[in-house]
Design an enzyme around this catalytic site. Structure first.
Site, PDB file in Angstrom:
ATOM      1  CG  HIS A 252      -2.092  -0.886   1.106  1.00 46.73           C
ATOM      2  ND1 HIS A 252      -3.197  -0.786   1.911  1.00 46.73           N
ATOM      3  CD2 HIS A 252      -2.342  -1.904   0.255  1.00 46.73           C
ATOM      4  CE1 HIS A 252      -4.084  -1.705   1.561  1.00 46.73           C
ATOM      5  NE2 HIS A 252      -3.583  -2.401   0.566  1.00 46.73           N
TER       6      HIS A 252
ATOM      7  CE1 TYR B 213       0.286   2.605   8.219  1.00 48.15           C
ATOM      8  CE2 TYR B 213      -1.085   4.024   9.561  1.00 48.15           C
ATOM      9  CZ  TYR B 213      -0.898   2.860   8.855  1.00 48.15           C
ATOM     10  OH  TYR B 213      -1.910   1.934   8.814  1.00 48.15           O
TER      11      TYR B 213
ATOM     12  CE1 TYR C   7      -5.023   3.919   9.031  1.00 45.89           C
ATOM     13  CE2 TYR C   7      -5.412   3.990  11.399  1.00 45.89           C
ATOM     14  CZ  TYR C   7      -4.738   3.480  10.309  1.00 45.89           C
ATOM     15  OH  TYR C   7      -3.774   2.515  10.500  1.00 45.89           O
TER      16      TYR C   7
ATOM     17  CE  LYS D  88       4.607   3.032  13.390  1.00 46.31           C
ATOM     18  NZ  LYS D  88       4.824   2.489  12.081  1.00 46.31           N
TER      19      LYS D  88
ATOM     20  N   PRO E 269      -3.677   0.038  19.162  1.00 45.89           N
ATOM     21  CG  PRO E 269      -5.684  -1.009  18.624  1.00 45.89           C
ATOM     22  CD  PRO E 269      -4.916  -0.448  19.777  1.00 45.89           C
TER      23      PRO E 269
END
Ligand code: PHB
Length: 391
Positions: A72, A384, A201, A298, A294
């Site tokens: 991704h 990220y 998100y 990570k 979560p």
């Protein structure tokens, strides 16, 4: 029994460590309180960051990941009326992969089996001894009820936050930090193709929601719910309705396709760090030393990063008598631990509603800044997609 490294815990941290040590000629024995089936089946993380993928590939574990994993380039961040894509590759040159922890675990178990790795599952009464000496040991009762002892040069605790290892760090030097969040996640696995190409998100006044995935035919979705929510309150229909509302079904022509829910669970959200990550001949890696909520995915990546530092440190110590890296392990690992602890806390507090209208405005302002400023977007993307090992 006698080995060089006794590893407590056969999750991804323990098995990856055993694999990296074996590749450099250091032998280990692993003990695990759960059954092999339980460890293989538990549903956990789904996203691997760039440095985890680099580590897995470099250690010969990249084949199935490259075939079946889904690279991704970024994520979507959204709030009512707006959805923005952050492109990590454009922003940082790094990306992430959808490849579930269950898949990583299966690959690790397969290579462990192929090289004849000694692993004792379903052990009880695990206890660590003589960690202040050069001859530490681990005792346990095996599946048949017989008492066993492993004498080792080093013991590594990869046994998570409920295992016995972390309590062995002397209370004279031990420090802990803990934060429990006032909400949980209701997580579902659904046998339906994802309604999105990359993860969404979503901030919403009703609470956070996320659309993740495991494969072309399996979706993974989450809803923010109050702590101690009885799972029976959440029928499949109610879950899909809440997901549709919070993820913006119908907004700009986007639709959420519901499907059969095959697994449903409530996950508490907690940040926890314990230092130091070493006590004498005991080293801690993964959840034994730190827990992150979560949001931001990570946990598994941090465990892999710990092991990526610890393996060469133990090889240098046990094969060349060079303790430099082992002595630096705790401090080096903790730099990344605190970075990920901050990032996970930041993502969590930016996206979950608390009911406070002032906080809600600050969250929306922060989201708008992250999505419209190159600096804001790059900061999120760097964290990220993952900082290099050894950061
Ligand atoms: C997941 O797919 O389980 C997942 C993905 C991203 C997160 C958290 C969980 O931030």
């Amino acid at each position: 029994m006698r080995t060089q490294v006794a590893i407590v815990g056969a999750g991804p941290a323990g098995l990856l460590l055993a694999h990296l040590l074996a590749a450099d000629g250091v032998e280990s024995i692993v003990v695990e309180s759960r059954s092999e089936e339980y460890v293989a089946a538990r549903i956990r993380a789904g996203i691997l960051e760039q440095s985890t993928v680099d580590l897995l590939r470099a250690s010969g574990l990249g084949d199935r990941l490259d075939r079946e994993g889904d690279q991704h380039h970024g994520i979507y961040l959204q709030w009512p009326g707006e959805r923005h894509h952050l492109d990590f590759v454009e922003l940082t040159g790094r990306s992430v992969w959808v490849y579930g922890q269950t898949e990583v675990q299966a690959d690790l178990a397969a290579v462990a089996h192929a090289r004849g790795q000694e692993i004792h599952y379903e052990v009880g009464d695990t206890a660590l001894h003589d960690l202040d000496t050069d001859r530490p040991s681990v005792t346990f009762t095996d599946r048949s009820g017989a008492a066993q002892r492993i004498e080792a040069d080093v013991v590594v605790g990869c046994d998570g936050s409920f295992g016995p290892s972390r309590a062995e760090v002397s209370s004279a030097v031990r420090r802990t930090w803990e934060k429990t969040y006032p909400y949980s996640w209701l997580g579902v696995l659904a046998a339906v193709a994802p309604s999105t190409d990359e993860l969404i998100y979503a901030w919403h006044p009703d609470g956070f929601a996320m659309h993740s995935m495991r494969s072309e035919t399996v979706s993974r979705l989450y809803l923010q719910v109050p702590n101690d929510t009885p799972i029976e309150d959440w029928s499949d229909d109610r879950i899909w309705e809440a997901l549709a509302t919070r993820l913006g079904h119908g907004q700009d022509g986007w639709t959420l396709t519901p499907g059969p829910i095959t697994d449903k669970s409530v996950l508490p959200m907690r940040s926890f760090v314990q230092t130091p990550m070493r006590h004498g001949r005991l080293f801690l890696a993964g959840d034994a030393a730190h827990i992150v909520p979560p949001t931001g995915a990570k946990g598994l990546n941090l465990a892999a990063a710990d092991v990526g530092l610890l393996a060469p440190a133990l090889v240098a110590m046990l094969r060349k008598g060079d303790h430099t890296l082992a002595d630096a392990y705790s401090e080096t690992a903790l730099r990344r631990v605190w970075r990920c602890t901050h990032f996970s806390w930041w993502m969590t507090t930016m996206l979950h509603t608390s009911g406070d209208p002032f906080e809600a405005e600050l969250q929306l302002s922060q989201l708008r800044w992250v999505c419209s400023s190159q600096a804001g977007a790059t900061g999120l993307a760097e964290n990220y997609a993952g900082l290099p090992i050894g950061f």
